[in-house]
Design a protein around this motif. Structure first.
Motif, mmCIF file in Angstrom:
data_model
loop_
_atom_site.group_PDB
_atom_site.id
_atom_site.type_symbol
_atom_site.label_atom_id
_atom_site.label_comp_id
_atom_site.label_asym_id
_atom_site.label_seq_id
_atom_site.Cartn_x
_atom_site.Cartn_y
_atom_site.Cartn_z
ATOM 1 N N PRO A 1 0.820 -1.214 0.000
ATOM 2 C CA PRO A 1 0.000 0.000 0.000
ATOM 3 C C PRO A 1 0.858 1.269 0.000
ATOM 4 O O PRO A 1 1.852 1.360 0.737
ATOM 5 N N THR B 1 -3.908 5.139 5.168
ATOM 6 C CA THR B 1 -2.991 4.002 5.312
ATOM 7 C C THR B 1 -1.730 4.361 6.096
ATOM 8 O O THR B 1 -0.780 3.575 6.129
ATOM 9 N N SER C 1 3.158 -3.138 6.566
ATOM 10 C CA SER C 1 2.776 -3.836 5.337
ATOM 11 C C SER C 1 3.999 -4.081 4.457
ATOM 12 O O SER C 1 4.116 -5.128 3.813
ATOM 13 N N SER D 1 -1.571 2.910 -5.152
ATOM 14 C CA SER D 1 -2.539 3.707 -4.385
ATOM 15 C C SER D 1 -3.941 3.616 -4.978
ATOM 16 O O SER D 1 -4.823 4.384 -4.587
ATOM 17 N N LEU E 1 -6.412 -2.237 -0.356
ATOM 18 C CA LEU E 1 -5.287 -1.704 0.414
ATOM 19 C C LEU E 1 -5.622 -0.349 1.012
ATOM 20 O O LEU E 1 -5.361 -0.091 2.193
ATOM 21 N N ASN E 2 -6.199 0.539 0.200
ATOM 22 C CA ASN E 2 -6.497 1.897 0.667
ATOM 23 C C ASN E 2 -7.372 1.917 1.910
ATOM 24 O O ASN E 2 -7.196 2.758 2.797
#
Length: 314
Positions: free
Chosen positions: A212, A222, A229, A262, A267-268
C-alpha cells in the motif's frame, strides 16, 4: 592354635552359598528371557518408547524428525503442541488472526451489473469487483485464488492461527473491494493478504507483491499500515521465491518483486497490515503451467504461510 589361624568353612555353609549363586543366575536368566519375549529391544530413532504411542511422542515433540514440508509432523501437528509445559512451539501462530482475500469470485461472470457498480476507495471510485483473468486454456483466476487460499488456510490453522476469509465460493458475487477490506478490519487481523494471479502478455513472467502507498483521502488512511505492510510484503516475497522457486516479476518492480500502488481499494481502506500477491502471469504459458499444477499451488500456499509466519513471529 593362634588367633590368626584360618579354617575351611563348614560344608553346610559352602552348600548354602552354592544354592544362593544358582538362584541368582536362574532369576537373571529368566528376567532376560521375559524381556526378549516381550519385544524388549531399545527403541530405534523415530519409534515410540515402551508404553508410549506414536501420537504421544508426536504431542511431546520427541518423535523422529521426518516432518512434512510445512514444519509439522506429517499429521498436521506442530512438534511441541500438546506437551502442556513447553509453551507454544517455535513458529506458533496461536492467538493470531490472519485475513485471506481470495481474489474475485467464480460467480462474478454471472453478475456483470452488480460487480460493475462503483464504490468509494478513498481517493477515487472504482468497480465493486471484476471477473479476474484466466489462462489461455480457460483456467480462471478465481478458481486459482480459492484453491491456494484454502491450502494456505489449512497450513496456517495447523500452526494455530485463526483464519478469516472474505469469500469461500459461497457468495453469489464479490464481495466488493471495500467490503473485502472491511472484513479484515472487523476481524482485527494481525496480517491480511489478497491472493491473485496476473493477466499480462506472454513473456512477462514471475510473481510480485503489491504494497500500500500512503493514502489519506476520504475514508482512506494508510498512514499506520504502510511500514508494517512493507515488512510483511518483503518477507512474503522472500519466502515465496524460496519455496516455489519462482523468480520475481520481470515486468513489474525492477526485479525486486515489489510494487507500491494507491489505486486498490483493498489496500487503501485497510486498517491492518495488508498486501496483495500476484502469484504469476496466467497468460504466459510457462507461468500458466505452474499455476495449473496442484503440486506447485501447494508450494505457493506454503510460501505464503512461511511469509506470514515470519512477519507474525519476528
Amino acid at each position: 592354635m593362634s588367633n590368626g589361624s584360618t579354617f575351611p568353612p563348614p560344608r553346610r555353609l559352602r552348600g548354602t552359598l552354592l544354592l544362593v549363586l544358582v538362584a541368582v543366575v536362574v532369576v537373571g536368566l529368566g528376567g532376560w528371557l521375559f524381556w526378549r519375549s516381550s519385544g524388549g529391544e531399545p527403541p530405534r530413532a523415530g519409534q515410540p518408547a515402551p508404553g508410549r504411542s506414536a501420537d504421544d511422542e508426536a504431542a511431546a515433540g520427541t518423535a523422529g524428525h521426518g516432518g512434512s514440508p510445512d514444519g509439522t509432523d506429517g499429521r498436521g501437528h506442530t512438534p511441541g503442541d500438546g506437551s502442556g509445559t513447553a509453551g507454544p512451539p517455535r513458529g506458533s501462530l496461536k492467538g493470531r488472526t490472519v485475513a485471506i482475500d481470495p481474489g474475485h469470485n467464480p460467480h462474478n461472470r454471472d453478475h456483470g451489473r452488480e460487480i460493475a457498480r462503483l464504490v468509494n476507495i478513498g481517493n477515487e471510485r472504482k468497480e465493486c469487483d471484476t471477473t479476474g483473468t484466466a489462462t489461455n486454456d480457460d483456467y480462471p483466476e478465481a478458481s486459482f485464488t480459492l484453491d491456494v487460499a484454502r491450502r494456505a488456510r489449512t497450513l496456517l490453522e495447523r500452526r494455530g492461527a485463526k483464519v478469516v476469509f472474505t469469500q469461500d465460493g459461497d457468495r453469489p458475487y464479490g464481495p466488493c473491494v471495500d467490503e473485502r477490506a472491511a472484513i479484515g478490519n472487523k476481524a482485527h487481523a494481525d496480517a491480511a493478504l489478497s491472493l491473485h494471479a496476473d493477466g499480462s502478455g506472454a513473456g512477462n513472467r514471475g510473481f510480485h507483491v503489491i504494497l500500500p502507498a500512503r493514502v489519506t483521502a476520504g475514508s482512506a488512511d494508510t498512514s499506520d499500515i504502510v511500514k508494517p505492510s512493507r515488512r510483511l510484503g518483503e518477507g512474503l516475497a522472500r519466502r515465496f521465491m524460496a519455496v516455489t522457486g519462482s523468480d520475481p516479476s520481470n515486468y513489474i518492480g525492477d526485479g525486486t518483486g515489489l510494487d507500491v500502488r494507491s489505486d486498490l481499494g483493498g489496500l487503501n481502506l485497510s486498517t491492518v497490515p495488508k498486501v496483495f500477491i500476484e502469484c504469476g502471469n496466467m497468460r504466459d504459458p510457462k507461468d500458466a503451467a505452474q499455476l495449473t499444477d496442484p503440486k506447485w499451488r501447494q508450494k505457493a500456499a506454503l510460501g505464503i504461510t512461511e511469509g506470514i509466519t515470519d512477519f507474525l513471529t519476528h
